[in-house]
Write an enzyme that holds these catalytic residues in place. Structure first.
Site, PDB file in Angstrom:
ATOM      1  N   ASN A 196       0.804  -1.223   0.000  1.00  3.99           N
ATOM      2  CA  ASN A 196       0.000   0.000   0.000  1.00  3.99           C
ATOM      3  C   ASN A 196       0.835   1.271   0.000  1.00  3.99           C
ATOM      4  OD1 ASN A 196       0.271  -1.094   2.897  1.00  3.99           O
ATOM      5  ND2 ASN A 196      -0.151   1.091   3.240  1.00  3.99           N
ATOM      6  N   GLY A 251       5.204   3.097  -0.347  1.00  5.68           N
ATOM      7  CA  GLY A 251       6.644   2.977  -0.521  1.00  5.68           C
ATOM      8  C   GLY A 251       7.075   1.982  -1.581  1.00  5.68           C
ATOM      9  N   GLY A 268       6.770  -1.244  -1.719  1.00  8.61           N
ATOM     10  CA  GLY A 268       5.771  -2.236  -2.084  1.00  8.61           C
ATOM     11  C   GLY A 268       4.787  -1.713  -3.106  1.00  8.61           C
ATOM     12  N   TYR A 293      16.478  -4.894  14.057  1.00  5.78           N
ATOM     13  CA  TYR A 293      16.236  -4.699  12.624  1.00  5.78           C
ATOM     14  C   TYR A 293      17.331  -5.374  11.806  1.00  5.78           C
ATOM     15  CZ  TYR A 293      15.655  -2.412   8.103  1.00  5.78           C
ATOM     16  OH  TYR A 293      15.486  -2.172   6.763  1.00  5.78           O
TER      17      TYR A 293
END
Length: 300
Positions: A27, A29, A31, A174
């Site tokens: 939805n 960035g 992607g 991360y």
């Protein structure tokens, strides 16, 4: 960087009519730009997103830019194995094959645990995608030449995984999750030997996306400044993923990223990941731990 530099762009994506692609975190960035580019070349693209309203909005935005695009949506919360299973069943009920699975969604800067008790960045970035891939793997093999592309990061080089307890809270969670993405990719590709499906990885370089939205300003602002300095829009950041997913010459276990200085900017090329990411024993142990933690056993 490996090999000669070329300015591979969206124009180099071959026709994808009849192909089915599932893109997580589609939805916004990277992607969104990945999904848009695949739809523009004729693929039917499933936007797998946590927020169904945002997925519907993204589908509308793609339809405006790509008239006639084949767009579908499915609700997927990678922080919930229940949601991962439900999303995979929805995809399975609609499609008898999946040509491309793009494990794109990712978070950084979050603290806490997933619904299932995993450190949240490791749980979303690695375990959720591990489970989703396992639950859709037969559809990828059925496609004949299916590809799984998992989005890692330059930051994987700073990751250190405790293989006795990989899902626990870590100081650099991360980086740990992004290292796990690569260990998973290489092990998956080895396990796909004997099939026509392949696993590859990519990283966006210094792309300006929402992945940093939960990070402290002291970390978020310099990253966004670097992205702008190198012209790393989400569309540019998506190119390594798109090349790994669609370039006919791309091979299993390859890793794509920007060709420029420190792999921050430039057009996508095959690049080299850290030696730690290529350790087969670590990959095997992470795989076994991931199966135990998720309850997902890969076929074969």
């Amino acid at each position: 960087m490996l090999g000669a530099v070329m300015k591979w762009s969206e124009a180099d994506i071959p026709g994808l009519a009849g192909r089915i692609a599932v893109v997580t975190g589609a939805n916004t960035g990277l992607g969104f730009e990945t999904a848009r580019a695949l739809a523009a070349r004729g693929a039917t693209v499933v936007l797998a997103c946590r927020d169904s309203g945002k997925a519907a909005d993204a589908a509308e935005r793609i339809a405006l830019r790509v008239p006639g695009a084949g767009i579908d949506t499915v609700t997927l919360d990678l922080a919930s194995l229940t949601s991962v299973r439900a999303a995979s069943e929805m995809v399975r009920s609609r499609y008898d094959r999946v040509d491309l699975l793009i494990n794109n969604a990712g978070v950084t800067g979050l603290s806490g645990a997933t619904e299932d008790g995993f450190e949240i960045q490791f749980g979303i970035n690695h375990l959720g995608h591990f489970a989703l891939t396992g639950l859709l793997l037969d559809r990828l093999v059925a496609a004949g030449a299916g590809r799984v592309v998992t989005v890692s990061s330059i930051g994987h080089r700073f990751g250190r995984i405790d293989l006795d307890d990989p899902a626990r809270s870590a100081g650099n969670a991360y980086a740990v999750s992004k290292l796990a993405n690569l260990l998973f990719t290489y092990e998956l590709d080895r396990r796909l030997a004997g099939t026509s499906a392949r696993a590859l990885a990519a990283h966006p370089g210094g792309a300006s996306t929402e992945v940093f939205r939960y990070s402290p300003a002291v970390f978020r602002l310099p990253n966004l400044a670097i992205a702008r300095l190198f012209g790393r829009t989400p569309a540019m950041g998506a190119l390594p993923t798109l090349r790994a997913a669609t370039d006919p010459a791309a091979q299993g276990s390859e890793y794509y990223g920007p060709s420029g200085l420190f792999e921050i900017g430039g057009y996508p090329e095959r690049v080299r990941s850290s030696s730690r990411s290529m350790d087969r024993e670590s990959a095997r142990r992470l795989w076994e731990a991931s199966e135990d933690l998720t309850g997902v056993r890969f076929p074969g």
